[in-house]
Design a protein around this motif. Structure first.
Motif, PDB file in Angstrom:
ATOM      1  N   ARG A   1     -50.015  18.442 -65.450  1.00 13.75           N
ATOM      2  CA  ARG A   1     -49.192  18.422 -66.903  1.00 13.75           C
ATOM      3  C   ARG A   1     -49.835  17.291 -67.345  1.00 13.75           C
ATOM      4  NH1 ARG A   1     -48.286  20.780 -71.260  1.00 13.75           N
ATOM      5  NH2 ARG A   1     -46.430  20.014 -72.307  1.00 13.75           N
TER       6      ARG A   1
ATOM      7  N   ARG B   1     -52.308  15.289 -66.979  1.00 11.86           N
ATOM      8  CA  ARG B   1     -53.706  15.185 -67.304  1.00 11.86           C
ATOM      9  C   ARG B   1     -54.103  16.347 -68.562  1.00 11.86           C
ATOM     10  NH1 ARG B   1     -58.600  17.456 -65.328  1.00 11.86           N
ATOM     11  NH2 ARG B   1     -60.461  16.116 -65.510  1.00 11.86           N
ATOM     12  N   ASN B   2     -53.338  17.202 -68.398  1.00 11.85           N
ATOM     13  CA  ASN B   2     -53.529  18.273 -69.595  1.00 11.85           C
ATOM     14  C   ASN B   2     -53.148  17.628 -70.700  1.00 11.85           C
ATOM     15  OD1 ASN B   2     -54.259  20.908 -70.674  1.00 11.85           O
ATOM     16  ND2 ASN B   2     -51.806  21.088 -70.893  1.00 11.85           N
TER      17      ASN B   2
ATOM     18  N   GLN C   1     -55.446  17.009 -74.217  1.00 12.26           N
ATOM     19  CA  GLN C   1     -55.265  17.282 -75.573  1.00 12.26           C
ATOM     20  C   GLN C   1     -55.218  16.075 -76.741  1.00 12.26           C
ATOM     21  OE1 GLN C   1     -51.475  19.425 -75.543  1.00 12.26           O
ATOM     22  NE2 GLN C   1     -52.080  20.780 -73.870  1.00 12.26           N
TER      23      GLN C   1
END
Length: 236
Positions: free
Chosen positions: A130, A132-133, A137
């Motif tokens: 999460r 890293r995501n 973004q």
């Protein structure tokens, strides 16, 4: 904004709103947005000098969940004891560099953070993925809007506006009151969308023309077997 989105229409609507607030046709104009394309085009249609900057509120809201996840990983001691200090330090550095408008340094820090997270191994794999995501973004957002990220600290010290926090908090509180909480007058998902369409058309001066539009009635859903053939239509 609805209807036509060409530069002339954008300029006329914005100038009309500014004149109502006392704008006299000269002086600096600052467009603060979340990076929407329609607002990126607005400064090119406005009288000079007009600048466009990214709302610091939206930048901060993208960094906040990253800091929360990093704090959670530190508290839970999820097997990342060696990498945790570096991850937490990089996130804080990203926020500091963005506040001072150092976009190139921000991109380097985010790339280093993502590389660290890619190699990280721990018990809480969901939080790592999460984080890293969210970092990816934010990196995409910074690269897409790098020309509109300014030195917010300098503007703040000069008592210039850097965010639309007051308006955003008012909208969030209204949405929370009408859509999140369980009460008798709770809004549906469709209702606010239609209300904003009406309100935007009224602000843009298009409501009267839209109400005059003759809407075509939808054709009843009749199976083709029972639809009259063209000769029968002519005979009728």
């Amino acid at each position: 904004m609805t209807g036509s989105t060409d530069q002339t229409a954008l300029r006329d609507r914005t100038l009309h709103a500014l004149w109502r607030e006392g704008y006299c046709g000269f002086g600096d104009v600052t467009v603060i947005s979340d990076g929407a394309e329609i607002l990126k085009r607005l400064p090119r249609a406005m009288p000079r000098p007009t600048i466009h900057i990214i709302d610091w509120f939206h930048i901060a809201m993208k960094i906040q969940p990253m800091q929360q996840i990093a704090d959670h990983l530190i508290r839970s001691r999820s097997g990342l004891l060696e990498a945790l200090p570096s991850i937490d330090r990089d996130i804080r550095a990203v926020k500091w560099h963005l506040w001072h408008g150092r976009v190139a340094r921000t991109i380097r820090d985010l790339e280093r953070l993502l590389a660290t997270l890619k190699q990280a191994q721990g018990d809480d794999k969901f939080s790592i993925a999460r984080l890293r995501n969210l970092g990816l973004q934010l990196l995409t957002y910074v690269r897409s809007n790098r020309g509109a990220i300014v030195n917010y600290g300098k503007r703040y010290r000069a008592e210039l506006r850097v965010a639309t926090t007051l308006a955003e908090s008012a909208v969030n509180s209204l949405v929370a009151k009408r859509m999140v909480k369980k009460q008798q007058m709770r809004w549906s998902l469709h209702g606010p969308h239609m209300l904003m369409q009406v309100r935007t058309a009224e602000v843009n001066g298009e409501l009267r023309d839209r109400l005059r539009t003759q809407f075509r009635r939808p054709e009843p859903n009749v199976p083709s077997l029972f639809k009259p053939k063209p000769p029968l239509l002519r005979a009728a």
